[in-house]
Enzyme design. Sequence first.
Site, PDB file in Angstrom:
ATOM      1  N   ARG A  78     -13.224  -4.338   0.677  1.00  0.00           N
ATOM      2  CA  ARG A  78     -13.903  -5.591   0.336  1.00  0.00           C
ATOM      3  C   ARG A  78     -13.201  -6.679  -0.233  1.00  0.00           C
ATOM      4  O   ARG A  78     -13.088  -7.926   0.099  1.00  0.00           O
ATOM      5  CB  ARG A  78     -14.515  -5.529  -1.715  1.00  0.00           C
ATOM      6  N   LYS A 132      -5.850   8.286  -0.044  1.00  0.00           N
ATOM      7  CA  LYS A 132      -6.814   9.688  -0.132  1.00  0.00           C
ATOM      8  C   LYS A 132      -6.744  11.157   0.129  1.00  0.00           C
ATOM      9  O   LYS A 132      -5.924  11.808  -0.139  1.00  0.00           O
ATOM     10  CB  LYS A 132      -7.574   9.370   1.301  1.00  0.00           C
TER      11      LYS A 132
HETATM   12  N1  BES Z   1     -13.886   3.446   3.402  1.00  0.00           N
HETATM   13  C1  BES Z   1     -13.744   3.888   1.919  1.00  0.00           C
HETATM   14  C2  BES Z   1     -15.192   4.555   1.084  1.00  0.00           C
HETATM   15  C3  BES Z   1     -16.188   5.260   2.244  1.00  0.00           C
HETATM   16  C4  BES Z   1     -16.140   6.386   1.722  1.00  0.00           C
HETATM   17  C5  BES Z   1     -16.418   5.192   3.685  1.00  0.00           C
HETATM   18  C6  BES Z   1     -16.910   7.581   2.440  1.00  0.00           C
HETATM   19  C7  BES Z   1     -16.967   6.297   4.347  1.00  0.00           C
HETATM   20  C8  BES Z   1     -17.521   7.606   3.459  1.00  0.00           C
HETATM   21  C9  BES Z   1     -13.650   2.349   1.335  1.00  0.00           C
HETATM   22  O1  BES Z   1     -12.645   1.975   1.866  1.00  0.00           O
HETATM   23  C10 BES Z   1     -13.147   3.259   0.238  1.00  0.00           C
HETATM   24  O2  BES Z   1     -11.942   3.736  -0.102  1.00  0.00           O
HETATM   25  N2  BES Z   1     -14.117   3.085  -1.527  1.00  0.00           N
HETATM   26  C11 BES Z   1     -13.088   3.630  -2.671  1.00  0.00           C
HETATM   27  C12 BES Z   1     -13.539   2.554  -3.436  1.00  0.00           C
HETATM   28  C13 BES Z   1     -12.746   3.039  -4.683  1.00  0.00           C
HETATM   29  C14 BES Z   1     -10.879   2.936  -5.072  1.00  0.00           C
HETATM   30  C15 BES Z   1     -12.922   1.454  -5.608  1.00  0.00           C
HETATM   31  C16 BES Z   1     -14.555   4.583  -3.069  1.00  0.00           C
HETATM   32  O3  BES Z   1     -15.886   4.135  -2.495  1.00  0.00           O
HETATM   33  O4  BES Z   1     -14.260   5.350  -3.009  1.00  0.00           O
HETATM   34 ZN    ZN Z   2     -10.828   2.426   1.138  1.00  0.00          ZN
END
Ligand code: BES
Ligand code: ZN
Length: 499
Positions: A348, A274
Amino acid sequence: MILKITNTPKNLPPVVIVPVASGEGLPAAIQAVASAAGMDAALITADFRAEHGEVQLLYTASTRFFLLGMGAKPAFQDVLKAFRSFSGKYRQKLGAETGISLLHQNLSGAAATWVEAAVNGLALGAYRIGRFKKMPDGNGHPLSAPDATLEILAEQSLAASCEQAARRGLAIAETQMSIFDLVNAPSNKKNPSDLAQWALESGKKYGYQVRSLGKEQILAEGLHALLAVNRGSEYPPAFIIMEYRPETIPPAGLKKIGLVGKGVTFDTGGLSIKPSANMHYMKSDMGGAAAVFGAMEVAAKLQLPVHLIGIVPSTDNSVDAKAIKPSDVIDSYSGKAIEVIDTDAEGRLILADGLCYMARNYRPDTMIDLATLTGSTVRTFGYHAAGLFSNNDELAARIYQAGERTGERNWRLPLWDAYKDDIKSDVADLRNFSGKPMAGAIGAAKFLEAFIEDHPAWAHLDIAGVAFNDSEFSSQKSATAFGVRLLVDYLSHLEGGRE
Ligand code: BES
Ligand code: ZN
Ligand code: ZN
């Protein structure tokens, strides 16, 4: 905090809070306060409109009356919010002996509901976020002293229902504050084993069963997707299983509800790392797990008539030579092979194992998972509502209604098979991400659906935008305990359920 219910307007405690709604009944409510305080109603009327959050202080010889405005036709969460905010802001003026008066108010509807909201808000207002400060600033909240008393002033006929509501409001607040602590804790103070420890202690204290599978057992059970996410971690994963049944009701007549919560103690994104700007918020990526913990604890405290199973798969998502890489094909508990397109879509993966384990081993009547799953939900709903997905209209309606009653709102999005292409893989049975920046919350839900073993009553709540939020109680985002009140309300309104 000690709770007392009294119906005598004599011997008032030194602080009395009177919730007052604007509009109809305001003059009568002001008149009632004026005579209790020995004041002229016209003077109060000139200064106080009972707008939401408005505070009017009246001094009498021995009591401070706080008129607390609720606005017009306040809902449960309006009362809760006004009390929480008041309790936080006016902490210096509250004493270890504080009263809430229903003898002078004009809220329409069930008095007990307002009492629950008021007590819950008043207690939550005492929360302090600075647990890790070595040099605490300021004094504690007077109501958090163990011998502090909260007196509910209500008519005799309402005493029993108000007492029960006050106890419920307090019980929920205490659990919510413990959940705030858990979610607000940074990842170096919160490993999967700490989550397991929280559950074990809670289970012991409130009488429900908890066991936590360690790495060896997780391997023996074949929870391979959880192990895959854990590969990059310094800490072993945990798979926490909780079970609650009321002591006095035979299980045959009870609905069996399965709750699954995402317990990622920190989400760096893994190798699909991230950006750094907001990465610190990812200590809250166990908000789904926290909601499940909170619901288990409150259900046990209140002895709700339901058979509850909770499952929390937990790990952090970190970067290491051993970490899974984009393109890796991993196994899962279900037996399906998963192509990992993005290591940041880790929630997931661990939920796939949690949901499948729940469906296969416990066969609950209803299965609900909660997870801070996608940024897509945040872009869709902002910080106001959770995304709701369900393959069952009645279940979706019940969760929606619980959201409206409690203010923990949610809104349904579709699970149409048109979105199934997003999770089709050439090399494995499915993939964890479409690779496209579109319909992200739906794609994630479609992925989870592949692991519920065709369960006919499943719901998924994507709480990414609501678990950790701005508030007037902290200068940065902080935990909301979203889901605790929602689930408790949902469980309290089950068919045949008693409140
Ligand atoms: N934990 C994150 C989602 C999240 C984003 C929670 C902002 C709280 C605030 C999750 O694991 C994630 O990183 N999701 C990605 C998925 C993508 C890579 C398919 C996302 O939503 O960007
Ligand atoms: Zn994530
Ligand atoms: Zn995550």
